[in-house]
Design a protein around this motif. Structure first.
Motif, short mmCIF file in Angstrom:
data_model
loop_
_atom_site.label_atom_id
_atom_site.label_comp_id
_atom_site.label_asym_id
_atom_site.label_seq_id
_atom_site.Cartn_x
_atom_site.Cartn_y
_atom_site.Cartn_z
N MET A 184 0.81 -1.22 0.00
CA MET A 184 0.00 0.00 0.00
C MET A 184 0.84 1.27 0.00
O MET A 184 0.46 2.27 -0.62
N HIS A 185 1.98 1.27 0.70
CA HIS A 185 2.68 2.52 0.97
C HIS A 185 4.06 2.65 0.33
O HIS A 185 4.59 3.75 0.28
N VAL A 186 4.65 1.55 -0.12
CA VAL A 186 5.93 1.67 -0.83
C VAL A 186 5.61 1.97 -2.29
O VAL A 186 5.42 1.07 -3.11
N ARG A 187 5.50 3.23 -2.60
CA ARG A 187 5.09 3.68 -3.93
C ARG A 187 5.71 5.05 -4.19
O ARG A 187 6.28 5.68 -3.30
N SER A 188 5.56 5.52 -5.41
CA SER A 188 6.15 6.79 -5.79
C SER A 188 5.57 7.93 -4.97
O SER A 188 4.35 8.08 -4.86
N GLY A 189 6.46 8.73 -4.37
CA GLY A 189 6.07 9.86 -3.56
C GLY A 189 6.14 9.61 -2.06
O GLY A 189 6.21 10.57 -1.29
N SER A 190 6.14 8.36 -1.64
CA SER A 190 6.13 8.04 -0.21
C SER A 190 7.48 8.35 0.43
O SER A 190 8.53 8.12 -0.15
N VAL A 191 7.42 8.86 1.66
CA VAL A 191 8.62 9.18 2.43
C VAL A 191 8.47 8.55 3.82
O VAL A 191 7.43 8.72 4.47
N PHE A 192 9.51 7.86 4.25
CA PHE A 192 9.53 7.24 5.57
C PHE A 192 10.70 7.78 6.38
O PHE A 192 11.81 7.89 5.86
N VAL A 193 10.44 8.11 7.63
CA VAL A 193 11.49 8.46 8.59
C VAL A 193 11.53 7.38 9.65
O VAL A 193 10.48 6.98 10.18
N TRP A 194 12.73 6.91 9.95
CA TRP A 194 12.87 5.86 10.96
C TRP A 194 14.19 6.02 11.69
O TRP A 194 15.13 6.62 11.17
N GLU A 195 14.22 5.51 12.90
CA GLU A 195 15.41 5.61 13.72
C GLU A 195 16.15 4.28 13.75
O GLU A 195 15.55 3.22 13.98
N GLU A 196 17.44 4.34 13.51
CA GLU A 196 18.28 3.14 13.57
C GLU A 196 18.64 2.84 15.02
O GLU A 196 19.17 3.70 15.73
N CYS A 197 18.34 1.62 15.45
CA CYS A 197 18.57 1.26 16.84
C CYS A 197 18.81 -0.24 16.93
O CYS A 197 18.19 -1.02 16.19
N ASP A 198 19.70 -0.63 17.82
CA ASP A 198 20.03 -2.04 17.97
C ASP A 198 19.05 -2.80 18.86
O ASP A 198 19.03 -4.03 18.86
N ASP A 199 18.25 -2.08 19.64
CA ASP A 199 17.30 -2.77 20.50
C ASP A 199 15.89 -2.69 19.91
O ASP A 199 15.69 -2.24 18.78
N GLU A 200 14.91 -3.10 20.69
CA GLU A 200 13.54 -3.18 20.19
C GLU A 200 12.87 -1.82 20.05
O GLU A 200 11.75 -1.74 19.53
N SER A 201 13.52 -0.76 20.50
CA SER A 201 12.90 0.56 20.41
C SER A 201 13.02 1.18 19.02
O SER A 201 12.48 2.25 18.77
N GLY A 202 13.73 0.53 18.11
CA GLY A 202 13.89 1.08 16.76
C GLY A 202 14.14 -0.01 15.75
O GLY A 202 13.95 -1.20 16.01
N LEU A 203 14.57 0.40 14.56
CA LEU A 203 14.85 -0.53 13.47
C LEU A 203 16.34 -0.65 13.25
O LEU A 203 17.05 0.35 13.27
N LYS A 204 16.81 -1.84 13.01
CA LYS A 204 18.21 -2.04 12.67
C LYS A 204 18.48 -1.71 11.22
O LYS A 204 19.55 -1.25 10.86
N ARG A 205 17.51 -1.97 10.36
CA ARG A 205 17.66 -1.74 8.93
C ARG A 205 16.28 -1.58 8.32
O ARG A 205 15.28 -1.99 8.89
N TRP A 206 16.27 -0.99 7.12
CA TRP A 206 15.00 -0.76 6.42
C TRP A 206 14.81 -1.85 5.38
O TRP A 206 15.70 -2.12 4.58
N THR A 207 13.64 -2.47 5.38
CA THR A 207 13.32 -3.49 4.39
C THR A 207 11.98 -3.17 3.74
O THR A 207 11.04 -2.74 4.42
N ASP A 208 11.93 -3.36 2.44
CA ASP A 208 10.68 -3.09 1.72
C ASP A 208 10.27 -4.23 0.79
O ASP A 208 9.29 -4.11 0.05
#
Length: 273
Positions: A43-67
């Motif tokens: 639904m959301h990985v499409r032209s125009g979409s922008v994602f902001v995310w925080e890189e974190c090694d614990d469960e409070s964030g994401l280690k890497r971005w996957t689509d």
């Protein structure tokens, strides 16, 4: 359901990225706090979409971005990295990759100066790719004077055919009013594998070592109050590895210097016919 931080936006430079970050910091936009599931990706990985995310090694964030998509090699168009989506129709044979070279020789006076990194990538790559383009940017964010810098990422998507119609920040009712404070966002080029294709992002990996008074006092513009808690810590004193080894940024001196002067003197004393 998790959605895009912004549904449709053309981010052109670092200032645009920092404005989006600031909107997230103020709570005007929502960051991605976990990996997208299959439904959210479709639904959301499409032209125009922008994602902001925080890189974190614990469960409070994401280690890497996957689509869930396959991407080609990264290309640096300051200050962003760009990835072309690999399509089944691409083939990938050596003959096909040589049919359309990605370089052009342009004389200086006629060279186009782009205000958008995405437009620069389109120009440099030929602009014939029909799939999605992924645009990535990262920055170290210092939320308070004594806090540890945090790594925030911006991941955007677009297609060349759609890019001219994607609104920019100056046309957005929220982002156009954002004033980005100084000293909070510092662009961070990393070699951490934060993208799902496993390609390295860029150069100058940030140091995870704690800052020391010697490094901090030498990098805050020569100020005698470098250790004051009233000002934000310097990016270089916090994450810059080259601050730990300043000699590597300059040519070596010493016994070699006299030899260089001797050679220069000999060259200058030659008779030119």
């Amino acid at each position: 359901m998790q959605q895009a931080t912004h549904p449709r936006l053309h981010v052109r430079d670092a200032r645009d990225a920092h404005a989006v970050f600031e909107a997230v910091r103020q709570g005007l936009l929502r960051p991605a706090v976990r990996r997208l599931n299959e439904v959210e990706r479709s639904m959301h990985v499409r032209s125009g979409s922008v994602f902001v995310w925080e890189e974190c090694d614990d469960e409070s964030g994401l280690k890497r971005w996957t689509d869930g998509r396959v991407w080609g090699q990264s290309r640096m168009r300051e200050p962003y990295l760009f990835y072309d989506e690999k399509l089944p129709s691409d083939g990938g044979s050596p003959e096909q990759s040589q049919r359309h070279p990605n370089f052009r020789f342009v004389e200086g006076p006629t060279r186009v100066t782009h205000t958008s990194s995405a437009l620069l990538h389109q120009d440099r790559s030929g602009g014939t790719h029909t799939g999605l383009i992924k645009q990535a940017y990262s920055a170290w964010v210092t939320l308070s004077p004594n806090s540890k810098p945090r790594k925030w990422h911006l991941t955007a998507y677009f297609t060349y055919s759609d890019l001219p119609s994607i609104p920019t920040i100056d046309r957005d009712p929220i982002l156009s009013k954002i004033a980005v404070p100084s000293g909070i966002y510092h662009g961070g080029k990393t070699r951490s594998k934060s993208e799902d294709d496993g390609a390295y992002s860029a150069v100058n990996p940030p140091s995870s070592r704690p800052k020391t008074p010697a490094i901090q006092s030498s990098t805050v513009h020569g100020s005698a109050s470098a250790t004051s808690s009233a000002s934000l810590p310097s990016f270089h004193s916090t994450v810059g590895p080259y601050a730990l080894n300043p000699r590597s940024a300059y040519p070596q001196t010493g016994s070699r210097m006299s030899e260089d002067h001797r050679v220069i003197h000999m060259l200058n004393s030659r008779h030119i016919s």
